[in-house]
Design an enzyme around this catalytic site. Structure first.
Site, PDB file in Angstrom:
ATOM      1  N   HIS A  63       9.172  -3.439   3.342  1.00 62.05           N
ATOM      2  CA  HIS A  63       8.753  -3.608   1.944  1.00 62.05           C
ATOM      3  C   HIS A  63       9.959  -3.866   1.044  1.00 62.05           C
ATOM      4  CE1 HIS A  63       5.542  -0.679   3.463  1.00 62.05           C
ATOM      5  NE2 HIS A  63       4.825  -1.701   3.062  1.00 62.05           N
ATOM      6  N   ARG A  99       2.426   2.597   9.499  1.00 59.79           N
ATOM      7  CA  ARG A  99       1.640   3.315  10.519  1.00 59.79           C
ATOM      8  C   ARG A  99       2.501   3.820  11.676  1.00 59.79           C
ATOM      9  NH1 ARG A  99      -2.630  -0.588   8.852  1.00 59.79           N
ATOM     10  NH2 ARG A  99      -4.353   0.668   8.060  1.00 59.79           N
ATOM     11  N   MET A 141       0.837  -1.202   0.000  1.00 60.37           N
ATOM     12  CA  MET A 141       0.000   0.000   0.000  1.00 60.37           C
ATOM     13  C   MET A 141       0.874   1.255   0.000  1.00 60.37           C
ATOM     14  SD  MET A 141      -3.408  -0.880   2.151  1.00 60.37           S
ATOM     15  CE  MET A 141      -2.723  -0.622   3.771  1.00 60.37           C
ATOM     16  N   HIS A 154       9.005   1.192   3.450  1.00 63.71           N
ATOM     17  CA  HIS A 154      10.094   1.178   4.432  1.00 63.71           C
ATOM     18  C   HIS A 154      10.939  -0.068   4.164  1.00 63.71           C
ATOM     19  CE1 HIS A 154       7.599  -1.826   6.371  1.00 63.71           C
ATOM     20  NE2 HIS A 154       6.612  -0.951   6.523  1.00 63.71           N
TER      21      HIS A 154
HETATM   22  P1  AMP Z   1       1.432  -2.914   3.481  1.00 64.85           P
HETATM   23  O1  AMP Z   1       1.988  -1.868   2.598  1.00 64.85           O
HETATM   24  O2  AMP Z   1       1.424  -2.565   4.923  1.00 64.85           O
HETATM   25  O3  AMP Z   1       0.113  -3.464   2.987  1.00 64.85           O
HETATM   26  O4  AMP Z   1       2.445  -4.137   3.386  1.00 64.85           O
HETATM   27  C1  AMP Z   1       2.791  -4.677   2.135  1.00 64.85           C
HETATM   28  C2  AMP Z   1       3.555  -5.955   2.363  1.00 64.85           C
HETATM   29  O5  AMP Z   1       4.742  -5.669   3.118  1.00 64.85           O
HETATM   30  C3  AMP Z   1       2.771  -7.006   3.158  1.00 64.85           C
HETATM   31  O6  AMP Z   1       3.049  -8.296   2.630  1.00 64.85           O
HETATM   32  C4  AMP Z   1       3.323  -6.838   4.540  1.00 64.85           C
HETATM   33  O7  AMP Z   1       3.207  -7.991   5.340  1.00 64.85           O
HETATM   34  C5  AMP Z   1       4.773  -6.528   4.236  1.00 64.85           C
HETATM   35  N1  AMP Z   1       5.412  -5.855   5.373  1.00 64.85           N
HETATM   36  C6  AMP Z   1       4.974  -4.746   6.022  1.00 64.85           C
HETATM   37  N2  AMP Z   1       5.779  -4.453   7.060  1.00 64.85           N
HETATM   38  C7  AMP Z   1       6.748  -5.410   7.072  1.00 64.85           C
HETATM   39  C8  AMP Z   1       7.870  -5.674   7.901  1.00 64.85           C
HETATM   40  N3  AMP Z   1       8.150  -4.898   8.944  1.00 64.85           N
HETATM   41  N4  AMP Z   1       8.650  -6.741   7.614  1.00 64.85           N
HETATM   42  C9  AMP Z   1       8.351  -7.545   6.571  1.00 64.85           C
HETATM   43  N5  AMP Z   1       7.310  -7.342   5.735  1.00 64.85           N
HETATM   44  C10 AMP Z   1       6.516  -6.305   5.991  1.00 64.85           C
END
Ligand code: AMP
Length: 288
Positions: A41, A195, A34, A38
């Site tokens: 990702h 977040r 999304m 960081h």
């Molecule tokens: P999001 O942008 O939060 O929807 O996350 C996108 C992808 O990155 C999802 O598969 C999350 O599980 C992964 N992700 C987010 N934060 C982390 C993290 N700290 N370590 C590993 N993967 C992450």
């Protein structure tokens, strides 16, 4: 790195990545996100690069996985900065659809995965995993990757996606493998999350109690202490550290996510969601 904002353009660019001149069909790894990227990702992108010829990253703040009163409008959006990061990591293609491209007028389909989506975040965020499953199914069909990479940070989400891919036969021929990547953490142990930037410096410092208290609880459970009082003590510790509330703190079987009260030798996971300064943080760790 090229960028697509519409499905027509995406399909053309994916097709050209497939035929990269070697005569063999090039492989593609998909990293759905999304945005507000960081190191967590970027680690997914690096794992995808190691295993695939090309990486396609998607950035889409998916409205259907946000509930009423959640942070859809406030969710950080920084496409240019994210694109620069993905380019530096050697990503081949950025898929950044508009909401209209993803959900054209008249869109009426919903994918709902039962069992693993129930409880935990599924109970606290009604409809959330339907939104996740539906958008991820669309991303798989749009990109048709050989592998897709997801973070263990969202452990229940990973279980929902694995169940959906298995049940809807998405693993062949489209996505051969769904790869789970261990959680990337800050130096003090806090799981990286888009977040975390909502946290004030005071709340950010207190947030590090979450992983620390989880580790301690796991050590106690592995030491033979009873699970329910250990989880109750974990909740108390979070509240004393400045968390406003704990949505859940549970020990679960790592594959079915069924709650368990003892370690039986099967892989188990400690799952926690807690709120601090208006921000909901989630984390999970292996136990046993
Ligand atoms: P999001 O942008 O939060 O929807 O996350 C996108 C992808 O990155 C999802 O598969 C999350 O599980 C992964 N992700 C987010 N934060 C982390 C993290 N700290 N370590 C590993 N993967 C992450």
């Amino acid at each position: 790195m090229q960028t697509a904002h519409t499905l027509d353009v995406l399909r053309k660019l994916v097709a050209s990545l497939r035929e990269d001149g070697s005569g063999e069909r090039a492989t593609i790894g998909l990293v759905p996100t999304m945005g507000a990227l960081h190191e967590g990702h970027l680690t997914l992108v690096r794992r995808a690069r190691e295993r695939c010829d090309h990486v396609v990253a998607s950035i889409f703040v998916n409205p259907t996985q946000f509930g009423e009163g959640e942070d859809l409008d406030a969710y950080p959006r920084q496409l240019e900065e994210d694109a620069a990061m993905l380019q530096r990591e050697g990503c081949s293609l950025l898929w950044a659809p508009t909401v209209e491209a993803m959900y054209p007028q008249g869109f009426v389909t919903n994918i709902s995965v039962s069992k693993v989506s129930e409880g935990y975040c599924g109970a606290d965020r009604p409809g959330h995993f339907d939104g996740v499953a539906t958008v991820v199914c669309k991303l798989f069909n749009q990109v048709q990757p050989d592998m897709a990479f997801f973070g263990e940070k969202d452990f229940q989400q990973l279980a929902v996606i694995r169940a959906m891919a298995r049940d809807l036969d998405l693993t062949l021929p489209h996505v051969h493998q769904i790869i789970g990547v261990p959680t990337v953490r800050e130096a003090d142990g806090l799981a990286m999350s888009s977040r975390n930037r909502y946290l004030s410096s005071e709340h950010r410092a207190a947030a590090a109690t979450l992983p620390r208290a989880m580790k301690e609880a796991i050590a106690r459970i592995e030491d033979g202490q009873e699970v329910p009082p250990t989880l109750a003590a974990l909740e108390d510790e979070l509240l004393s550290a400045g968390f406003d509330s704990v949505d859940y703190a549970a020990l679960a079987d790592a594959s079915s996510l069924a709650p368990i009260d003892t370690l039986s030798g099967a892989a188990a996971r400690l799952l926690v969601a807690a709120r601090i300064g208006g921000t909901r943080l989630i984390d999970n760790m292996a136990a046993g």
